[in-house]
Design a protein around this motif. Structure first.
Motif, short mmCIF file in Angstrom:
data_model
loop_
_atom_site.label_atom_id
_atom_site.label_comp_id
_atom_site.label_asym_id
_atom_site.label_seq_id
_atom_site.Cartn_x
_atom_site.Cartn_y
_atom_site.Cartn_z
N SER A 49 -10.10 11.86 -7.35
CA SER A 49 -9.87 12.45 -8.68
C SER A 49 -8.41 12.81 -8.96
O SER A 49 -8.14 13.66 -9.81
CB SER A 49 -10.75 13.70 -8.85
N LEU A 50 -7.47 12.18 -8.27
CA LEU A 50 -6.05 12.46 -8.50
C LEU A 50 -5.34 11.25 -9.06
O LEU A 50 -5.56 10.12 -8.60
CB LEU A 50 -5.37 12.90 -7.20
N ASN A 51 -4.47 11.48 -10.05
CA ASN A 51 -3.57 10.44 -10.54
C ASN A 51 -2.28 10.57 -9.74
O ASN A 51 -1.61 11.61 -9.81
CB ASN A 51 -3.28 10.63 -12.04
N VAL A 52 -1.90 9.54 -9.00
CA VAL A 52 -0.74 9.68 -8.12
C VAL A 52 -0.09 8.34 -7.81
O VAL A 52 -0.77 7.31 -7.72
CB VAL A 52 -1.16 10.38 -6.80
N ILE A 53 1.24 8.35 -7.69
CA ILE A 53 1.97 7.17 -7.20
C ILE A 53 1.78 7.13 -5.68
O ILE A 53 2.20 8.05 -4.98
CB ILE A 53 3.47 7.26 -7.52
N ALA A 54 1.13 6.09 -5.19
CA ALA A 54 0.85 6.00 -3.76
C ALA A 54 2.03 5.41 -2.99
O ALA A 54 2.32 5.81 -1.87
CB ALA A 54 -0.41 5.17 -3.51
N SER A 55 2.70 4.43 -3.59
CA SER A 55 3.82 3.78 -2.90
C SER A 55 4.64 2.97 -3.89
O SER A 55 4.16 2.63 -4.97
CB SER A 55 3.32 2.87 -1.78
N ILE A 56 5.87 2.67 -3.50
CA ILE A 56 6.70 1.73 -4.27
C ILE A 56 7.52 0.94 -3.26
O ILE A 56 8.17 1.50 -2.39
CB ILE A 56 7.60 2.45 -5.29
N LYS A 57 7.42 -0.39 -3.37
CA LYS A 57 8.08 -1.29 -2.42
C LYS A 57 8.91 -2.31 -3.18
O LYS A 57 8.56 -2.72 -4.29
CB LYS A 57 7.04 -2.03 -1.57
N GLU A 58 9.99 -2.75 -2.55
CA GLU A 58 10.81 -3.82 -3.10
C GLU A 58 10.32 -5.13 -2.50
O GLU A 58 10.66 -5.48 -1.37
CB GLU A 58 12.30 -3.59 -2.80
N ARG A 59 9.48 -5.82 -3.26
CA ARG A 59 8.84 -7.04 -2.76
C ARG A 59 9.87 -8.13 -2.49
O ARG A 59 9.80 -8.86 -1.50
CB ARG A 59 7.79 -7.53 -3.75
N TYR A 69 9.98 -5.06 -7.78
CA TYR A 69 9.25 -3.99 -7.11
C TYR A 69 7.75 -4.03 -7.42
O TYR A 69 7.32 -4.60 -8.41
CB TYR A 69 9.81 -2.63 -7.56
N VAL A 70 7.00 -3.38 -6.52
CA VAL A 70 5.57 -3.19 -6.73
C VAL A 70 5.28 -1.70 -6.56
O VAL A 70 5.58 -1.12 -5.51
CB VAL A 70 4.73 -4.00 -5.73
N LEU A 71 4.72 -1.09 -7.60
CA LEU A 71 4.33 0.31 -7.54
C LEU A 71 2.80 0.39 -7.53
O LEU A 71 2.16 -0.20 -8.40
CB LEU A 71 4.89 1.08 -8.73
N VAL A 72 2.25 1.08 -6.56
CA VAL A 72 0.79 1.25 -6.46
C VAL A 72 0.44 2.64 -6.99
O VAL A 72 0.96 3.65 -6.51
CB VAL A 72 0.29 1.08 -5.02
N PHE A 73 -0.43 2.67 -7.99
CA PHE A 73 -0.81 3.92 -8.65
C PHE A 73 -2.33 4.08 -8.56
O PHE A 73 -3.09 3.22 -9.00
CB PHE A 73 -0.38 3.89 -10.11
N TYR A 74 -2.76 5.20 -7.97
CA TYR A 74 -4.19 5.47 -7.85
C TYR A 74 -4.63 6.40 -8.97
O TYR A 74 -3.98 7.41 -9.26
CB TYR A 74 -4.52 6.10 -6.50
#
Length: 381
Positions: free
Chosen positions: A334-344, A349-354
């Motif tokens: 139940s949380l909105n959060v940036i999980a990670s950000i990587k320079e592919r 970049y790829v940002l993973v947002f849950y």
């Protein structure tokens, strides 16, 4: 075991009917025993006996049973609707609950010489800025309470949530603290904003705040806004106007939904380095059947919904604008959060947002081997 029970059921008096669907080869069967009589609407059963010699009426997981259960559920639902109408009971969420995404956010409006700032459920202030510094400032009050009316079909079009702010800077004329009422109303568009400011009496203010979030209340929303959600993007409406942050070592990342993604370094509250990684370019897939993707090259096979943010600061190495793919994944906590950000790759970049907002979309429902229950009810002796 379950397989044995299924075999015995297949050998019953009813036999196998042509209208029964052939179960998939990987179907798993589970025998469930109840301590109540068989529901009268479930008529597709066989009588079976357990090892203790007790007789049971075992309902088969057939097309007939499924149809009977649907018919019974519809009947019960219709009865509940009639009962609710008779009791005049309409269960709807409180209007103020739709403003939850505004928590921790502040909004500005410039009115000539003065600027006004509303920090949701915190404070209201009035100030004049010169050289990016407030040279004159008054508190218009701190949040003390709210009034959120019960919405009815009759009041839906005019419903407002009122937040009261009191204890502001003392007024020279009235010798009392300044105070403000902020009225939140449903409004068109995607932006939450201060619509107007009025001094209703000396040092007492009324601020009208327009929020499309309120338009999603079931009694306020027009038919077009309450249509069945079919696209993943429809489920993400609650993120509109919201920004999220993540610190990764020297860098801080700012992700503002459907706006931009920035990378910056801050010292003494001043940005000493900053790059725009991308501006919202739209959802990467418009075909509902291809909205959700899986990164085949990654060990993580979690499904995600992609959005592209492009036209960022030019990259020194590639001489092309930076860009980011934001991958939205279902969050079960139940949380909105940036999980990670990587320079592919260089400057890409790829940002993973849950987020829990998309978990109810059919594409994010976990697919498991089909299960069928054989439900057995005791026979009265």
């Amino acid at each position: 075991g379950a397989a044995g029970a299924a075999g015995a059921a297949g050998a019953g008096d009813e036999g196998t009917r042509e209208d029964d669907l052939e179960p998939p080869a990987n179907t798993q069967y589970t025998v469930i025993t109840h301590n109540m009589p068989r529901p009268v609407h479930r008529t597709d059963f066989v009588t079976m006996r357990d090892k203790a010699g007790r007789d049971f009426e075992c309902v088969l997981p057939s097309a007939m049973t499924a149809s009977q259960d649907i018919a019974e559920a519809s009947k019960v639902e219709a009865e509940e609707v009639v009962k609710a109408e008779e009791e005049k009971v309409v269960e709807v969420p409180p209007l103020d609950s739709f403003l939850a995404p505004l928590a921790g956010r502040c909004f500005l409006r410039n009115e000539g010489y003065w600027s006004f700032e509303v920090c949701h459920r915190k404070k209201v202030r009035q100030f004049h800025e010169e050289g990016k510094r407030a040279s004159l400032e008054y508190s218009l009050g701190d949040f003390i309470k709210q009034e959120s009316p019960t919405v009815t079909p009759e009041t839906a079009r005019t419903a407002v949530v009122s937040h009261m702010y009191d204890g502001g800077t003392q007024c020279d004329e009235t010798k009392t603290p300044r105070n403000t009422v902020v009225e939140y109303r449903c409004g068109p568009g995607k932006e939450n904003h201060i619509e107007k400011i009025k001094e209703v009496s000396t040092c007492a203010y009324l601020i009208t705040f327009i929020s499309p979030l309120l338009c999603h209340h079931p009694l306020i929303a027009p038919a077009s806004a309450t249509r069945a959600k079919s696209k993943v993007a429809d489920y993400l409406f609650g993120l509109v106007g919201t920004c999220f942050y993540r610190v990764e070592g020297w860098w801080t990342y700012e992700f503002c939904f459907q706006k931009h993604l920035k990378q910056f370094h801050q010292e003494n509250n001043v940005n000493t380095a900053e790059f725009l990684l991308g501006m919202y370019s739209g959802d990467q897939a418009t075909d509902a059947g291809k909205e959700v993707q899986i990164d085949e090259a990654s060990k993580d096979d979690t499904a995600y919904f992609p959005q592209l943010y492009s036209k960022g600061t030019n990259c020194d190495v590639t001489e092309e604008p930076r860009q980011v793919e934001v991958q939205f994944k279902c969050a079960t906590d139940s949380l909105n959060v940036i999980a990670s950000i990587k320079e592919r790759s260089t400057c890409k970049y790829v940002l993973v947002f849950y987020t829990p907002l998309i978990c109810s979309h059919p594409s994010f429902q976990r697919k498991q081997d089909p299960m069928r229950n054989i439900e057995c009810y005791p026979v009265k002796s």
